[in-house]
Write a protein that holds these residues in place. Structure first.
Motif, PDB file in Angstrom:
ATOM      1  N   ILE A 170       0.878  -1.166   0.000  1.00 17.98           N
ATOM      2  CA  ILE A 170       0.000   0.000   0.000  1.00 17.98           C
ATOM      3  C   ILE A 170       0.915   1.215   0.000  1.00 17.98           C
ATOM      4  O   ILE A 170       1.687   1.417   0.939  1.00 17.98           O
ATOM      5  N   VAL A 171       0.861   2.000  -1.077  1.00 20.63           N
ATOM      6  CA  VAL A 171       1.703   3.192  -1.168  1.00 20.63           C
ATOM      7  C   VAL A 171       0.870   4.402  -0.788  1.00 20.63           C
ATOM      8  O   VAL A 171      -0.259   4.569  -1.250  1.00 20.63           O
ATOM      9  N   LEU A 172       1.430   5.235   0.064  1.00 23.97           N
ATOM     10  CA  LEU A 172       0.767   6.439   0.538  1.00 23.97           C
ATOM     11  C   LEU A 172       1.389   7.642  -0.141  1.00 23.97           C
ATOM     12  O   LEU A 172       2.613   7.746  -0.230  1.00 23.97           O
ATOM     13  N   LEU A 173       0.539   8.515  -0.638  1.00 28.65           N
ATOM     14  CA  LEU A 173       1.067   9.694  -1.303  1.00 28.65           C
ATOM     15  C   LEU A 173       0.224  10.904  -0.989  1.00 28.65           C
ATOM     16  O   LEU A 173      -0.898  10.795  -0.489  1.00 28.65           O
TER      17      LEU A 173
ATOM     18  N   GLY B  62       3.480  16.177  -6.399  1.00 25.13           N
ATOM     19  CA  GLY B  62       3.120  15.048  -5.547  1.00 25.13           C
ATOM     20  C   GLY B  62       4.318  14.539  -4.793  1.00 25.13           C
ATOM     21  O   GLY B  62       5.466  14.881  -5.100  1.00 25.13           O
ATOM     22  N   LEU B  63       4.039  13.715  -3.789  1.00 25.87           N
ATOM     23  CA  LEU B  63       5.103  13.137  -2.977  1.00 25.87           C
ATOM     24  C   LEU B  63       4.693  11.732  -2.563  1.00 25.87           C
ATOM     25  O   LEU B  63       3.621  11.547  -1.969  1.00 25.87           O
ATOM     26  N   ALA B  64       5.520  10.749  -2.920  1.00 26.88           N
ATOM     27  CA  ALA B  64       5.337   9.392  -2.409  1.00 26.88           C
ATOM     28  C   ALA B  64       5.871   9.410  -0.981  1.00 26.88           C
ATOM     29  O   ALA B  64       7.068   9.602  -0.768  1.00 26.88           O
ATOM     30  N   LEU B  65       4.984   9.276  -0.005  1.00 23.23           N
ATOM     31  CA  LEU B  65       5.364   9.401   1.394  1.00 23.23           C
ATOM     32  C   LEU B  65       5.961   8.120   1.957  1.00 23.23           C
ATOM     33  O   LEU B  65       7.030   8.135   2.556  1.00 23.23           O
ATOM     34  N   ALA B  66       5.241   7.027   1.808  1.00 21.77           N
ATOM     35  CA  ALA B  66       5.650   5.782   2.448  1.00 21.77           C
ATOM     36  C   ALA B  66       4.981   4.606   1.768  1.00 21.77           C
ATOM     37  O   ALA B  66       3.981   4.761   1.065  1.00 21.77           O
TER      38      ALA B  66
ATOM     39  N   ARG C 289       7.901   1.685   5.143  1.00 23.93           N
ATOM     40  CA  ARG C 289       9.162   2.234   4.631  1.00 23.93           C
ATOM     41  C   ARG C 289       8.913   3.673   4.219  1.00 23.93           C
ATOM     42  O   ARG C 289       8.028   3.961   3.412  1.00 23.93           O
ATOM     43  N   ALA C 290       9.685   4.596   4.776  1.00 24.06           N
ATOM     44  CA  ALA C 290       9.579   6.009   4.405  1.00 24.06           C
ATOM     45  C   ALA C 290      10.194   6.195   3.027  1.00 24.06           C
ATOM     46  O   ALA C 290      11.297   5.734   2.762  1.00 24.06           O
ATOM     47  N   ILE C 291       9.459   6.865   2.136  1.00 19.02           N
ATOM     48  CA  ILE C 291       9.954   7.099   0.779  1.00 19.02           C
ATOM     49  C   ILE C 291      10.407   8.549   0.624  1.00 19.02           C
ATOM     50  O   ILE C 291      11.558   8.818   0.344  1.00 19.02           O
ATOM     51  N   GLY C 292       9.488   9.492   0.740  1.00 22.28           N
ATOM     52  CA  GLY C 292       9.831  10.904   0.686  1.00 22.28           C
ATOM     53  C   GLY C 292      10.407  11.386  -0.635  1.00 22.28           C
ATOM     54  O   GLY C 292      11.328  12.182  -0.649  1.00 22.28           O
ATOM     55  N   GLU C 293       9.850  10.911  -1.766  1.00 21.32           N
ATOM     56  CA  GLU C 293      10.338  11.333  -3.077  1.00 21.32           C
ATOM     57  C   GLU C 293       9.229  12.003  -3.871  1.00 21.32           C
ATOM     58  O   GLU C 293       8.095  11.531  -3.922  1.00 21.32           O
TER      59      GLU C 293
END
Length: 188
Positions: free
Chosen positions: A107-110, A150-154, A166-170
């Motif tokens: 599950i990707v959070l953005l 936008g930002l892919a958060l985690a 997992r923290a993404i932050g990109e």
């Protein structure tokens, strides 16, 4: 509470090792004082929290302001904040991990800017993870401007019978959550 850094992972479990079952992911932001109708004449900053479910790299479902709950009922969007005004979390998603459909492994959070503002127009942005007892477990703070919409958060990933965050932050180029699928594939 753990302050996550980009790429850092954590098992979604209590201190004594029991898996977390129901988590809330809250996002918050303040608009830059020069943004919005008073500053630039542009619309206020409208960020949107989204959870995208994947099964073996394929889109399974999405929860966002226009589809408040996934088909399996495991992810629910709690409402759309159009301006970022107010204290606390501006938008939130609740994830009931035991209800996540079996094939879903990620599950990707953005967060995305509906009006197309780059994230350089926001201040004090964060994503935080709260357990079922309302205890903040982890936080990822967005520092510095992000020149993307936008930002892919985690990412929350299934690891056997447990889940990891997992923290993404990109930054990613996306305004409307349904446009995010291809941009999120590198984070699966």
């Amino acid at each position: 509470m753990i302050e996550l850094t980009q790429g850092q992972e954590m098992v979604l479990a209590t201190e004594d090792g029991r898996p977390l079952t129901r988590i809330r992911l809250g996002i918050g932001w303040d608009k830059n004082p020069t943004a919005g109708a008073i500053g630039t004449g542009a619309p206020d900053i409208d960020l949107d929290a989204t959870a995208v479910q994947f099964a073996s790299g394929q889109l399974f479902d999405i929860a966002f302001y226009n589809n408040l709950k996934t088909r399996d009922g495991s992810v629910e969007h709690l409402g759309d904040n159009l301006t970022g005004r107010g204290d606390g979390d501006d938008e939130a998603l609740v994830v009931d991990l035991p209800r996540v459909h079996g094939p879903v492994d990620t599950i990707v959070l953005l967060v995305s800017s509906y009006q197309g503002h780059t994230l350089e127009w926001i201040n004090n942005a964060y994503c935080r993870l709260v357990d079922e007892d309302e205890v903040e477990v982890a936080r990822y703070t967005l520092t510095g401007g992000v020149p993307h919409t936008g930002l892919a958060l985690a990412a929350i990933t299934r690891d056997g019978d447990r889940w990891k965050l997992r923290a993404i932050g990109e930054g990613i180029a996306v305004k409307v959550p349904t446009e995010s699928i291809e941009a999120l594939r590198p984070f699966l």
